[in-house]
Design a protein around this motif. Structure first.
Motif, PDB file in Angstrom:
ATOM      1  N   ALA A  22      27.977  19.529  16.555  1.00 42.80           N
ATOM      2  CA  ALA A  22      28.549  18.279  16.590  1.00 42.80           C
ATOM      3  C   ALA A  22      29.180  19.109  14.859  1.00 42.80           C
ATOM      4  O   ALA A  22      29.133  19.288  13.778  1.00 42.80           O
ATOM      5  CB  ALA A  22      27.998  17.344  16.789  1.00 42.80           C
ATOM      6  N   LEU A  23      30.188  17.643  14.488  1.00 43.74           N
ATOM      7  CA  LEU A  23      30.135  16.808  13.146  1.00 43.74           C
ATOM      8  C   LEU A  23      30.803  15.497  12.793  1.00 43.74           C
ATOM      9  O   LEU A  23      30.970  15.046  14.043  1.00 43.74           O
ATOM     10  CB  LEU A  23      31.881  18.245  12.708  1.00 43.74           C
ATOM     11  CG  LEU A  23      33.357  18.945  13.128  1.00 43.74           C
ATOM     12  CD1 LEU A  23      34.363  17.366  13.095  1.00 43.74           C
ATOM     13  CD2 LEU A  23      33.643  19.844  13.012  1.00 43.74           C
ATOM     14  N   GLY A  24      31.028  15.646  12.269  1.00 42.98           N
ATOM     15  CA  GLY A  24      31.188  13.812  11.355  1.00 42.98           C
ATOM     16  C   GLY A  24      31.506  13.309  10.198  1.00 42.98           C
ATOM     17  O   GLY A  24      31.120  14.278   9.684  1.00 42.98           O
ATOM     18  N   ALA A  25      30.728  11.735   9.697  1.00 47.34           N
ATOM     19  CA  ALA A  25      30.952  11.701   9.139  1.00 47.34           C
ATOM     20  C   ALA A  25      30.478  10.324   8.659  1.00 47.34           C
ATOM     21  O   ALA A  25      29.770   9.689  10.044  1.00 47.34           O
ATOM     22  CB  ALA A  25      32.601  11.073   8.422  1.00 47.34           C
ATOM     23  N   VAL A  26      30.014  10.220   7.542  1.00 43.51           N
ATOM     24  CA  VAL A  26      28.798   8.903   6.874  1.00 43.51           C
ATOM     25  C   VAL A  26      29.413   7.985   6.265  1.00 43.51           C
ATOM     26  O   VAL A  26      30.401   8.438   5.563  1.00 43.51           O
ATOM     27  CB  VAL A  26      27.875   9.091   7.153  1.00 43.51           C
ATOM     28  CG1 VAL A  26      26.725   7.085   6.761  1.00 43.51           C
ATOM     29  CG2 VAL A  26      27.108   9.892   8.146  1.00 43.51           C
ATOM     30  N   VAL A  27      30.226   6.447   7.141  1.00 44.34           N
ATOM     31  CA  VAL A  27      31.424   5.728   6.027  1.00 44.34           C
ATOM     32  C   VAL A  27      30.390   4.751   5.682  1.00 44.34           C
ATOM     33  O   VAL A  27      29.323   4.093   6.167  1.00 44.34           O
ATOM     34  CB  VAL A  27      32.304   5.287   7.025  1.00 44.34           C
ATOM     35  CG1 VAL A  27      32.991   4.231   6.182  1.00 44.34           C
ATOM     36  CG2 VAL A  27      33.162   6.609   7.828  1.00 44.34           C
ATOM     37  N   ASP A  28      30.723   5.018   4.694  1.00 43.36           N
ATOM     38  CA  ASP A  28      28.875   4.133   3.628  1.00 43.36           C
ATOM     39  C   ASP A  28      30.007   2.385   2.805  1.00 43.36           C
ATOM     40  O   ASP A  28      31.182   3.184   1.956  1.00 43.36           O
ATOM     41  CB  ASP A  28      28.249   4.526   2.695  1.00 43.36           C
ATOM     42  CG  ASP A  28      26.838   4.036   2.040  1.00 43.36           C
ATOM     43  OD1 ASP A  28      26.786   2.286   3.050  1.00 43.36           O
ATOM     44  OD2 ASP A  28      26.196   3.810   1.374  1.00 43.36           O
ATOM     45  N   GLY A  29      29.862   1.859   2.808  1.00 44.15           N
ATOM     46  CA  GLY A  29      30.568   1.104   1.836  1.00 44.15           C
ATOM     47  C   GLY A  29      31.928  -0.386   2.492  1.00 44.15           C
ATOM     48  O   GLY A  29      32.510  -0.528   2.186  1.00 44.15           O
ATOM     49  N   CYS A  30      31.412   0.410   4.056  1.00 44.66           N
ATOM     50  CA  CYS A  30      32.972  -0.521   4.719  1.00 44.66           C
ATOM     51  C   CYS A  30      32.356  -2.408   4.630  1.00 44.66           C
ATOM     52  O   CYS A  30      31.422  -2.421   5.158  1.00 44.66           O
ATOM     53  CB  CYS A  30      32.981   0.023   5.903  1.00 44.66           C
ATOM     54  SG  CYS A  30      34.095  -0.753   7.176  1.00 44.66           S
ATOM     55  N   PRO A  31      33.499  -2.929   4.597  1.00 44.43           N
ATOM     56  CA  PRO A  31      33.304  -4.327   4.546  1.00 44.43           C
ATOM     57  C   PRO A  31      32.749  -4.881   5.711  1.00 44.43           C
ATOM     58  O   PRO A  31      33.024  -4.334   6.621  1.00 44.43           O
ATOM     59  CB  PRO A  31      34.692  -5.152   4.267  1.00 44.43           C
ATOM     60  CG  PRO A  31      35.153  -3.899   3.326  1.00 44.43           C
ATOM     61  CD  PRO A  31      35.062  -1.934   4.133  1.00 44.43           C
ATOM     62  N   PRO A  32      32.110  -5.514   6.195  1.00 50.56           N
ATOM     63  CA  PRO A  32      31.411  -6.823   7.339  1.00 50.56           C
ATOM     64  C   PRO A  32      32.806  -7.574   8.328  1.00 50.56           C
ATOM     65  O   PRO A  32      33.499  -7.629   6.836  1.00 50.56           O
ATOM     66  CB  PRO A  32      30.234  -7.250   6.712  1.00 50.56           C
ATOM     67  CG  PRO A  32      30.811  -7.939   5.086  1.00 50.56           C
ATOM     68  CD  PRO A  32      31.244  -6.874   4.797  1.00 50.56           C
ATOM     69  N   GLY A  33      32.335  -7.523   8.894  1.00 51.26           N
ATOM     70  CA  GLY A  33      33.395  -8.619   9.730  1.00 51.26           C
ATOM     71  C   GLY A  33      34.577  -7.955  10.309  1.00 51.26           C
ATOM     72  O   GLY A  33      35.296  -7.894  10.687  1.00 51.26           O
ATOM     73  N   LEU A  34      34.678  -6.099   9.705  1.00 52.88           N
ATOM     74  CA  LEU A  34      35.984  -5.828  11.022  1.00 52.88           C
ATOM     75  C   LEU A  34      35.940  -5.611  12.063  1.00 52.88           C
ATOM     76  O   LEU A  34      34.400  -4.991  12.782  1.00 52.88           O
ATOM     77  CB  LEU A  34      36.489  -4.441  10.401  1.00 52.88           C
ATOM     78  CG  LEU A  34      36.799  -4.482   8.477  1.00 52.88           C
ATOM     79  CD1 LEU A  34      36.820  -3.060   8.044  1.00 52.88           C
ATOM     80  CD2 LEU A  34      37.913  -5.629   8.808  1.00 52.88           C
TER      81      LEU A  34
END
Lengths: 307, 307, 307, 307
Positions: A22-34
Motif C-alpha cells: 500500500a501507500l499513503g499519507a499522514v496529515v497532521d495539523g488539519c483543523p478540526p470540524g471540517l
C-alpha cells in the motif's frame, strides 16, 4: 534526514513504494470540524488514476482511498488523518533487468549510491505512483482553504504549447491530456501516439493558477510563497524547472516592465480596500506575498518524462 | 511561522533591516574544528559589496563582518556562530514618499497587507541588503564541504546572454557584472548604462555550477537537491524562476533525449567505481541524487531587477 | 543537528560563550505591532544579573541589551528581532587548569568527547551565562501573551524548603534568593554562606506558576504543554528533574485522588462557560491542555548547583 | 501546529484513535540495510498488549503489526516505514455517558475546549492505546542503535517502591507488573487488586536504564539528552514528572555531592581512553552529554493512573 513531509502547521508525510502492499499519507495539523469523507478525496485520485487512456501507464489500480484516523462522524477531529491506498496491480513483471542495470534518466543508480540497496520493483519509492499519496493529502488541504481555487492543466507537450487565446477551462476534463485548448489536445494525440509507438516519451509543462489567495500569505523571505511552491514542485519526480508569474521572461524585461502598477480602488466597500493591480507579471507574489485577491498566483513546472 | 532560516543539520537564521543598526546571521550546526576567521568570510562580502561601480546601488558600506561566537583560537567549536555586519551608510534620505506610497514591483504593499506595519526605510527587511547575511553564512558553509566547488556568474542581462563558447571563468572577477564572457561584459556596460540613464533597470539570469558533489547527497523525494536549491533561490528577493540542468528545455525534449546515459568505468581505481555519464541533461540530479562526482549540478535563477 | 533554538511559531535561537565578545538571541516569528523597547527587556536581565550579592558569581556585567533588528518606531515589525548583550567582564583569569583538567559536574569532558575541542574559558558555551540570552528572549515572549502571568521563585535550597503557608509573592524581590517565604530567606542566608565558606554549593528547586493560560493551549500528545515545559527546563544547564502539578507525588496517589473534579459553572456570564475545577493536582494540564483560566499551571525544576 | 512526531534525523509520526479502524506510525529517516521484519516488532507489542492479566484493561487486541513500506527483501531501504496495527476489539460499549459528561482526570474537557469536537469513544486519540504506535516505532529505533541496551521497569506503585537491593532484571518478565523485585511484585498484587475492587487505580513510577550510550550523544543545550528524554516521557498520557539521575534529590545535595568524579583510566586500550567515573549522580548526562559508555543514563517518570 527525515524528508518525506511537506508543510509546517498543516503537514503531511507520505510513505509507500510502487510494489509494496500500500501507500499513503499522514496529515497532521488539519483543523478540526471540517466535513471530510473518502468521497472528498476519491475524485482527485480518480482523475490521476493510471490506465484510463492509452497515453499513460497501463497499470490498473482502483486507487480507493481509506481514511483510518482523524475523522469522527464525518468531521475532522484535529488529530492526525491517516490515508491509505492499497496496491492491487502488482503485476508479476520480471524486474531482474532493472535489478541488474541502471536505467538512464531514472533514480536507480542514485538510490544505490545513497543507500547501497534499493527496492527495484517498478522503481520502488522513486515511482511516480508516490504522487497518489500527495494527491490524497492535497484533497484534504483544499478543504482547509475553501476560499482558494486551484486550477491545473498541461500547457505544452514535447514543445508544442497551447494557444492562450483558445484557453477554455471546461476543456481540461474533456481530453486525456488535461489540455485547456481543444485544438492542441488533438495535435497532442498524434504527438504522443508517435512517441509511444517509437518507444519514446515526451516532456511537458504543467501550469497551475490559484485564485482567491488572501493578501499577505507566505513568509517575507526564505519561506516565501514562491519558495514553498518551488520546493513543492521540484520535490516531485522529474521536475526540472519552476517559474512564478513571468518566470524567466522577467529576466529579459526592464524593472518597470516587470512591475505591477497599482491604483487606488474607488469602490472601497466591495474590494476590501485593496488597490487595483493593472498587471500581474509577478504571478501575484510581489515582495513575497500575494498582493490581492483579484489576481492569480501562477506557477509552471517543467516535467521531464521518463522513457 | 518562523521562517528566516535555511538548512537542516547545518542551519542559519538571518536578521536585520536595510536601515537598522546592523544585520547578521546565526549559523547553528557547524561542525567543530574548522579553521574559521573573519578573513574567510570577508572576501565574499567584498565581492558582493555595493558602491564599487556605477552599475550598482551607490550606498557605501564597508560590510565588515565580525564573528561574535562559536570560534575559539581560530577554530569552530560546534556551538552557534554569530556573524554581525554593522550598517554604516544609513543615509539621511527622505523616505516620506515611500512611507506614503507603495512602489510597484516592491514589497511595500505586501508587508502592510500582512503585518499592518512596516519599516519603510530602504525597504526594511525586504531590502536586498539582507543577502549580505546569506553571503556571510554561505562563506561558512563552503568550509564545511571543501570537496565541493561552487561557481556563480551572470549569464544574461536584459535578455542578452553570454556565448557559451566564450565562457572563461577567469573573466568573472574582471568586470563589474560577474560575466564570464568578455564580449558580453562590454555589451552589458552599454546596456546597463542605457537603462540607468533612462531611470530603468534590467532583469538578469544567474547561473551556478557545483563540482565535486558526492553521489547520493540530498533526499530522494520532497527535500530533493533540486527542491532545496529551488527553495533557496526562490527565497531571495525578486527571483521568479529556477531551472536545474536543462530546465524548461527538458519539457520540449523526449525521454531518451533527456536521459543521461551511463557506461561502466573501466578504470575503477581512479573513479571510485562510478559509472561514466556521457551527458548531463539532468544537471547532475537524477532521481533526486547527484549521480557522480565528475559532473556538475547547475541551477539557474531568473532575477527580476527592481526599478 | 542544529539545536540552540526553542519554540515553533514563536522561535528563538541563542548564541554566545562565557568569554566571547557578546551573547544574544534571534527571536523569529514575533507578531508585528507589539510595543517593544530595550526597557521592556532590561528589568528581567537586571533581576538575573550576577554580582549583586555575595551569594552569586562575583562577575560584574552590566548586561545591557541592545535590539539590533525587528523593531521600528518602538514597535515590532514581524521580522526577526536580534538581541545582543556584550560581555564586559571577561576577567583575565588563568584558565590553564580548566584547559588541562576536566572539572567534575561540569561539561568539560563531555564537550571534548563530542567535539574534540572546546572553549574552556569560563565553561565557554556551557556557562550558565547563556541563560541571559534566554531571559532576553523570554521578555519578548511575555509581551506576546499578555493574558498570562508567570511567577517564578526558589522554593528550596539544599533541601530546606519554604513553608507554603508563609508564601508571599511580594517577598520574592526583597531577598537575594527569590524566596517568597521571609523566614526561609533568613535561614538560606546562613545555609548558603556556610556552603560558600566551605568552598561548596547547594542544589535548589525553582517553581513557576502561570495564571491566565487559556483553555486549549498545547498539543494533545507529544508536544503537550507538560512536554514543552519539561523540554525547556531540562534544556537549561544542571536541571535534573521536572514536575508538573503534583509531579512524583501523583505516583503515590490513587486515580480519584489525582483527578481534578469539575462542576458546572452556575454563573456562565462571568466565566466563559468554563466548568469550575475543585482541585488542581494536574497542575492545570489534564489530557494535555490546560482546563481553564482559573487555575494555574505549575512546574518545578530541580537545579543541581555546580561547585 | 503539527505535533504528533518525535525525533529529528530518525523521526516517527503516529496516528490513530482508540476506536478507529487502526492505528500506526510512519518512521522516516531510518537507515537503510537494517534487517527488519514484523517479528522484530511484535514481541514489544506483545509485552505491552492489554488483557493479559486482571490488572490491566480487559480489552482484547491481538495487536498484530504490519509493515506496509520501507522494507524490501527483509531489509530497510531508507524510505519511510509504515507500521499499522488494526483495532479488532472495538466493543460495542455504550459511550453516551462519556459523550455527555467530562470524566475528571481525563482529556475529555480539554479536547472540547481546544477543538470544539471530539471522538469520545474510548477517549479517542487521548486513549493510552496510542502508545502501541510508539512501541512499534521504538522497536525500529532499537535496531538503529544496537550498541545501546534499554531496560524499563516499574519501580513503585501507589507509593510502594521496590527494594534496590533486591533488584533482579530477570524478574521483570515474570510478573504482570514489570517489577524487578519479586517481593514487591507480590505486595503489588494485593495493592492493585484492592484498588481494582474499590473501583480505584494507582499511580506508578517507571524507571529506564540505558547502557552502552556512546559519549557525546545529544546537544549541548536546549536539545540536551535530558531534555529530549523529558520531552518524550512527558509527551505520554498522564506522565507528570521526569527525573534524570538523582533528579530532585540533587536539589538537596551539595555541588561536590552531586559531582561525578573522574580518574584517568590506566588501561587505555580496553576503554577507548575514557576516564573512569567513580559516581553517577548525573544519570550519565553531565554538561548535556553522556560521559562514557560504562555508566548508565536513567530517567524516571511518574505516571498518574487514571480511574
Amino acid at each position: 534526514m527525515s524528508r518525506n513531509s511537506f508543510g509546517h502547521v498543516f503537514r503531511f508525510t507520505t510513505w509507500g513504494e510502487s510494489h509494496g502492499p500500500a501507500l499513503g499519507a499522514v496529515v497532521d495539523g488539519c483543523p478540526p470540524g471540517l466535513t471530510l469523507g473518502e468521497a472528498d478525496i476519491q475524485p482527485f485520485l480518480d482523475a490521476r488514476r493510471p490506465g484510463q487512456s492509452r497515453f499513460t501507464t497501463q497499470r490498473q489500480e482502483p486507487d480507493h482511498v481509506r481514511i483510518l484516523s482523524g475523522v469522527f462522524e464525518g468531521r475532522t477531529t484535529g488529530t492526525p488523518i491517516s490515508l491509505m491506498i492499497e496496491n492491487v496491480d502488482q503485476r508479476s513483471k520480471d524486474y531482474s533487468d532493472v535489478a541488474r542495470a541502471y536505467r538512464p534518466g531514472h533514480a536507480d543508480y542514485a538510490y544505490d549510491a545513497k543507500y547501497g540497496f534499493r527496492d527495484y520493483r517498478g522503481g520502488g519509492r522513486s515511482s511516480a505512483r508516490e504522487t497518489a499519496a500527495r494527491v490524497a493529502a492535497g484533497a484534504v488541504a483544499r478543504l482547509v482553504i475553501p476560499e482558494v481555487a486551484i486550477l491545473g492543466y498541461v500547457s505544452a507537450i514535447g514543445g508544442d504549447a497551447i494557444d492562450p487565446a483558445a484557453f477554455d477551462p471546461a476543456e481540461i476534463a474533456r481530453n486525456p491530456f488535461f489540455c485547456p485548448d481543444p485544438a492542441a489536445a488533438v495535435r497532442w494525440e498524434g504527438l504522443v501516439d508517435g512517441a509511444r509507438k517509437a518507444g519514446s516519451s515526451l516532456g511537458a509543462v504543467v501550469e497551475c493558477v490559484a485564485t482567491g489567495v488572501p493578501a499577505g500569505w507566505g513568509a517575507p523571505l526564505y519561506g516565501k510563497l514562491d519558495a514553498e511552491l518551488a520546493y513543492a514542485m521540484m520535490g516531485i519526480n522529474a521536475v526540472k524547472g519552476v517559474e512564478i508569474g513571468d518566470g524567466f521572461a522577467a529576466a529579459a524585461n526592464t524593472g518597470e516592465g516587470n512591475a505591477d502598477p497599482m491604483r487606488p480602488n474607488p469602490d472601497r466597500s466591495s474590494n476590501e480596500g485593496l488597490p487595483i493591480f493593472t498587471a500581474n507579471h509577478a504571478g501575484g507574489v510581489a515582495g513575497a506575498f500575494r498582493p490581492g485577491n483579484r489576481w492569480w498566483c501562477a506557477w509552471r513546472s517543467s516535467r521531464r518524462h521518463r522513457s
